[in-house]
Write a protein that holds these residues in place. Sequence first.
Motif, PDB file in Angstrom:
ATOM      1  N   VAL A  56       2.515  -0.469 -97.698  1.00 22.40           N
ATOM      2  CA  VAL A  56       3.014  -1.055 -98.942  1.00 22.40           C
ATOM      3  C   VAL A  56       2.940  -2.575 -98.846  1.00 22.40           C
ATOM      4  O   VAL A  56       3.406  -3.167 -97.870  1.00 22.40           O
TER       5      VAL A  56
ATOM      6  N   ARG B  16      -0.625   0.539-101.153  1.00 24.61           N
ATOM      7  CA  ARG B  16       0.181   0.650-102.361  1.00 24.61           C
ATOM      8  C   ARG B  16       0.731  -0.749-102.623  1.00 24.61           C
ATOM      9  O   ARG B  16       1.354  -1.330-101.742  1.00 24.61           O
TER      10      ARG B  16
ATOM     11  N   ASN C  26      -2.777   2.913-106.255  1.00 17.71           N
ATOM     12  CA  ASN C  26      -1.332   2.994-106.505  1.00 17.71           C
ATOM     13  C   ASN C  26      -0.736   1.602-106.639  1.00 17.71           C
ATOM     14  O   ASN C  26      -0.522   0.904-105.644  1.00 17.71           O
TER      15      ASN C  26
ATOM     16  N   PHE D 178       9.261   3.190-102.513  1.00 16.69           N
ATOM     17  CA  PHE D 178       8.351   3.372-101.385  1.00 16.69           C
ATOM     18  C   PHE D 178       9.058   3.554-100.039  1.00 16.69           C
ATOM     19  O   PHE D 178       8.440   4.015 -99.083  1.00 16.69           O
TER      20      PHE D 178
END
Length: 254
Positions: free
Chosen positions: A9, A33, A57, A82
């Motif tokens: 992330v 992401r 994403n 997340f």
Amino acid sequence: MTDSNEGKVALVTGAGSGIGRATAATLLAHGYRVVLVGRRQEPLAALAAEAAARGENALAVVCDVTDPVAVTDLFDTVRRRFGRLDVLFNNAGRNGPPVEIDELDVDVWRNIVDVNLTGVFLCTRAAFGLMKSQTPRGGRVINNGSISAHAPRPYSIAYTATKHAITGLTKSVSLDGRKHDIVCGQIDIGNAATEMAERMARGVPQANGELAAEPLMDVQHVADAVLHMAELPLSANVQFMTIMASKMPYVGRG
């Protein structure tokens, strides 16, 4: 996409345009992401929609990085959505009018400091708390510095002062993050071809008093450099990187 980044992330501030947009798109293309952060909904939503169409994403979040409550809410959203954060790219920033110090409005000074320095502090503070408590712990903070973190342009006192301060923040976070497996590095950028840098091609004041056009480089080179920093294992760090248009007047400036 690269499998090594699957599930990682990243959060990019100032993601709606310029360096932030290019970097966010590059991270998305490499399996991250990505949380897209900025002040304007429309460009963030457009980038998120483009990502979704490619099966990537992205989460668009409108946030004023100078607002402590808004930043807290932003990172609470990241935690809920997340569960972790692997990379923070502190990119949001602004410049001021090219005037001498006695002509710079105090409110403009304060706003530049708020965006360029306090905003980075607030986002880094929130990321630090998340990164040191998540499992597996740790993460990477990348700060967008500037050539001005080393050598000022004429009439840029507020911008230059904040970018020098970012260097100190980078070093402090790099030091304090060691025991938590949090690394921090800085990328100092010179003349990437973005809307913010368009004036360079038209001509900007030089240290010798002349007005001169300066060369630009493709912003994708910056995005690729940030990706390189982001993809390193936490056992390695690019502490400082300078990436610039090769022929811009930096080495030898003044």
